[in-house]
Design a protein around this motif. Sequence first.
Motif, PDB file in Angstrom:
ATOM      1  N   LEU A   6       0.879  -1.463   0.345  1.00 53.42           N
ATOM      2  CA  LEU A   6       0.646   0.196   0.284  1.00 53.42           C
ATOM      3  C   LEU A   6       0.745   1.262   0.452  1.00 53.42           C
ATOM      4  O   LEU A   6       0.955   2.261  -1.018  1.00 53.42           O
ATOM      5  N   SER A   7       2.008   1.513   1.104  1.00 53.56           N
ATOM      6  CA  SER A   7       2.844   2.945   0.827  1.00 53.56           C
ATOM      7  C   SER A   7       3.194   2.906  -0.196  1.00 53.56           C
ATOM      8  O   SER A   7       3.309   4.050  -0.637  1.00 53.56           O
ATOM      9  N   THR A   8       3.773   1.931  -0.695  1.00 57.94           N
ATOM     10  CA  THR A   8       4.654   2.185  -2.293  1.00 57.94           C
ATOM     11  C   THR A   8       3.596   2.671  -2.839  1.00 57.94           C
ATOM     12  O   THR A   8       4.365   3.695  -4.417  1.00 57.94           O
ATOM     13  N   LYS A   9       2.186   2.251  -3.608  1.00 60.29           N
ATOM     14  CA  LYS A   9       1.227   2.344  -4.167  1.00 60.29           C
ATOM     15  C   LYS A   9       1.049   3.974  -4.090  1.00 60.29           C
ATOM     16  O   LYS A   9       1.281   5.068  -5.083  1.00 60.29           O
ATOM     17  N   ILE A  10       0.474   4.428  -2.193  1.00 60.18           N
ATOM     18  CA  ILE A  10       0.430   5.337  -2.811  1.00 60.18           C
ATOM     19  C   ILE A  10       1.936   6.490  -2.457  1.00 60.18           C
ATOM     20  O   ILE A  10       1.309   7.393  -3.332  1.00 60.18           O
ATOM     21  N   ILE A  11       2.466   5.944  -2.287  1.00 58.80           N
ATOM     22  CA  ILE A  11       4.100   7.421  -2.571  1.00 58.80           C
ATOM     23  C   ILE A  11       4.367   7.189  -4.145  1.00 58.80           C
ATOM     24  O   ILE A  11       4.265   8.115  -4.966  1.00 58.80           O
ATOM     25  N   ALA A  12       4.045   6.263  -5.183  1.00 59.41           N
ATOM     26  CA  ALA A  12       4.215   6.036  -6.474  1.00 59.41           C
ATOM     27  C   ALA A  12       3.180   7.111  -6.591  1.00 59.41           C
ATOM     28  O   ALA A  12       3.846   8.238  -7.800  1.00 59.41           O
ATOM     29  N   SER A  13       2.011   6.733  -6.630  1.00 62.05           N
ATOM     30  CA  SER A  13       0.486   7.862  -6.878  1.00 62.05           C
ATOM     31  C   SER A  13       0.711   9.180  -6.934  1.00 62.05           C
ATOM     32  O   SER A  13       1.332  10.432  -7.658  1.00 62.05           O
ATOM     33  N   TYR A  14       1.051   9.780  -5.807  1.00 59.52           N
ATOM     34  CA  TYR A  14       1.743  11.092  -5.116  1.00 59.52           C
ATOM     35  C   TYR A  14       2.834  11.508  -6.090  1.00 59.52           C
ATOM     36  O   TYR A  14       3.098  12.847  -6.396  1.00 59.52           O
ATOM     37  N   SER A  15       3.923  10.859  -6.608  1.00 62.35           N
ATOM     38  CA  SER A  15       4.845  11.341  -6.243  1.00 62.35           C
ATOM     39  C   SER A  15       4.786  11.931  -8.293  1.00 62.35           C
ATOM     40  O   SER A  15       4.701  12.985  -8.908  1.00 62.35           O
ATOM     41  N   VAL A  16       3.797  10.890  -8.915  1.00 59.10           N
ATOM     42  CA  VAL A  16       4.144  10.909 -10.314  1.00 59.10           C
ATOM     43  C   VAL A  16       3.038  12.255 -10.664  1.00 59.10           C
ATOM     44  O   VAL A  16       3.429  13.436 -10.864  1.00 59.10           O
ATOM     45  N   LEU A  17       2.093  12.384  -9.908  1.00 60.81           N
ATOM     46  CA  LEU A  17       1.007  13.794  -9.175  1.00 60.81           C
ATOM     47  C   LEU A  17       2.401  14.597  -9.295  1.00 60.81           C
ATOM     48  O   LEU A  17       1.888  15.708 -10.321  1.00 60.81           O
ATOM     49  N   ILE A  18       2.630  14.856  -7.594  1.00 57.62           N
ATOM     50  CA  ILE A  18       3.109  16.593  -8.216  1.00 57.62           C
ATOM     51  C   ILE A  18       4.521  16.517  -8.945  1.00 57.62           C
ATOM     52  O   ILE A  18       4.505  17.789  -8.975  1.00 57.62           O
ATOM     53  N   ALA A  19       5.095  15.777  -9.230  1.00 56.68           N
ATOM     54  CA  ALA A  19       5.870  15.686 -10.138  1.00 56.68           C
ATOM     55  C   ALA A  19       5.281  16.586 -11.442  1.00 56.68           C
ATOM     56  O   ALA A  19       5.967  17.180 -11.664  1.00 56.68           O
ATOM     57  N   VAL A  20       4.117  16.103 -12.245  1.00 53.71           N
ATOM     58  CA  VAL A  20       3.716  16.494 -13.162  1.00 53.71           C
ATOM     59  C   VAL A  20       3.707  18.073 -13.136  1.00 53.71           C
ATOM     60  O   VAL A  20       3.691  18.885 -13.865  1.00 53.71           O
ATOM     61  N   MET A  21       2.588  18.431 -11.529  1.00 51.80           N
ATOM     62  CA  MET A  21       2.665  19.194 -11.150  1.00 51.80           C
ATOM     63  C   MET A  21       4.068  20.101 -11.050  1.00 51.80           C
ATOM     64  O   MET A  21       3.518  21.862 -11.743  1.00 51.80           O
TER      65      MET A  21
END
Length: 770
Positions: A6-21
């Motif tokens: 779960l934590s890896t999934k959260i980290i990956a999705s949040y990171s991609v989102l923030i990276a795009v922003m």
Amino acid sequence: MRNWNLSTKIIASYSVLIAVMAGTIASGMYWQLYYSQRQAIRNRLLAIVSLAVPQIDSDYHGLVLQRSDRTSAFYKINQDKLVSIQATSKDILRIYTVRQQPNKKFVYVLNYDPADRGKTVLIGMDYTKSLDDLYTAVARNAPFVEEEFYNTNGETILYGYAPISNLQGRVNGFLVVELDASSVVRQEIRVAGFALVTFLAVLLLTVVLVRWLSRSLVVLPILQLNSAAKQLETGNWNATLASDVYDGLRLRTDELGELSASFNSMAKQLQTSFATLEQKVEERTLELAEAKEKADSANLAKSEFLANMSHELRTPLNGILGYAQILQNGEPLTERAKKGIDIIYQCGNHLLNLINDVLDLAKIEARKLELYPEDAYFPALLEGVAEMMRVRAGQKGIPFTYQPDSNLPVGITVDEKRLRQVLINLLGNAIKFTDEGEVTFRVQTQELEISIYRIRFEIEDTGVGISPGGLTKIFQPFEQVGDTKKQGEGTGLGLAISQQIVTLMGSTLNVESQVGKGSTFWFEIELPEAKEWATSLRTTKQGRVLGFEGSKLKVLVVDDRWENRSVVVSLLEPLGFEVIAVSNGREGLAMAQEIHPDLIITDLMMPEMDGYEMLRQLRQIPELKHIPAIASSASVFESNQNESITAGANAFLPKPVEAPALLKLLEKYLNLKWVYDQNSIAVEPITANSKAISSSIPDEIVPPTDEVLSQLHTFALQGRLMAIEQQLKTLEKANEKYHSFIQEIRQYADNFQTEKIRTFIEKYLPNVKS
Ligand code: ADP
């Protein structure tokens, strides 16, 4: 991805989102800066060219036409103007003017290049740079700056133009300023670098922050909940609730806090309900144990009640039946009285059968009926049943056919008594319900594997048959269908009992029937072969009989059935007897005269000459009359037994022959001392037949006082079976040592053998007069 936690999934999705922003913001900033920088330098250049052009004297400019004009004053004036314009900004790399020729091409007029100190004179030389732009500029008639930045010799140059009019006021030339834009480009590179670094930093920060947040706020509590749930699963209620984790979680007010609170209350509830459940289970177990105890004792009471009841019922019945028999054989009676007594006897007998059947059924219902499989001699077992049925069918005048398989196993392990009970019931029914046609008894064998046989017993009749409705009922207790006259003869329990016994044997009893055509009953059971049947049959209480002391003895066996002859041969030969077998009375007599046997065992019903006749003749021959003879028959009616004794037999042995009974008789009449194998002691099966052995001498019989003996003798003489039983009961209470004596008399009393009781008592009362 599916396997990430779960934590890896959260980290990956949040990171991609923030990276795009972050990427979008950084590049937006970069482009904004890029355009404003470029626009600023363009504006500066436009200001320079706009200010510069009025300074050029267009008249003078129009007069410079060829290289020689460079010495002219108007050339110099304009050239100085260029120098002064250049001096306003050190970024101006070069400044010059061009003029359009009649052929539309542009040529240089003035030129100032600080690096070259204005020495280069270019008047009249072709201007080669992008003419199209200039043509547009001519049409526009206003100063302008190019959009594009040019890279020449490592320098970035921006071009600015201002129109110069000729003497007639028409645009025919330009002032061109080349501005150094390298600083702008450098700035741009710096900005891009800065944006990239910012982006990366944001990204890194995001990853770290999201990881920390997701773990500490979401994942860890969930993991804790998970491990708590696992603990619950293993039933560790207390450990879970005492854990700090929950205290920590309980402080939170968000969804997870709520979840943990619900979880805790659920755990608590589970704990309570589990505790209650445990308590309930304990209570229920206790209740069940109590109920079972009650049921057991009720069952015991029921069994005891049934046993007592049947005994109580049987005792007066014995009286009824005994007296009926005594009267039947006694003084001459009127026809009416005789009929009455017959009816009393029949009804009494019916009642006795009913009691026995009810007892059997009760035993089955109380699951008290158990099978006691023992080794048996199979052909004789079946022949014994068949012989009994042959007699019954003969009485009714219908043919009875017994068709055994030719390869029946010789020895089998089976509960003989129960198997016989089932067969007698089925065959008895078949004969009872058949008035015309015949009854056939088939036994078929199939060897399933080594020493295991599947045996099919089939009883077919051509009798009244059973209606389809009747077929569904006949296996239930007390169900009788069809002809009411015949029903009177039965109890309606036979098939119910037979079905239960066959079920106990691991099979089912089947029936096919057609009204008016007849019925076929059959069942198949698997039975193990008993190769050592003869040895097991010879094993008694004292151990297995190996032989006897003394020399070889000769036994003559007279029987029309090979099965019966062979059972005696198989039992006796290994013990050291010489057994000679013949198949009828006539042959028996001849053989006896020839070989002078030490003992004769004879069947009663035989073709040519029956057993009675043979015995009678035997007793007339002086040299043979002392030979002890044992009559053996499947008919256990007392009349047959008595008749055989009258004819000259010393004893009666019921069929199927039971080895212990046979051995006892041999011991008595041949004065034998058996040799036992002490290591193999067997419990002798007690069966109805072994009880009925007339001349067996039980061990250690202690007789009561002469007074009691003579009283019993008198009762026997009077046929007072009830009084005898009463006396026996008193004796039973008085002393245990009379047990064997009481048993012996009771056996005779049970079979209404008052005659035998008398003979037995006379042994201990030699002076008594019969
Ligand atoms: P019963 O003592 O009356 O013979 P059973 O339980 O042995 O009791 O049989 C139940 C009933 O099944 C009988 O009363 C009879 O109606 C029917 N029945 C059993 N065997 C046969 C048969 N071979 N032919 C016709 N009817 C039969």
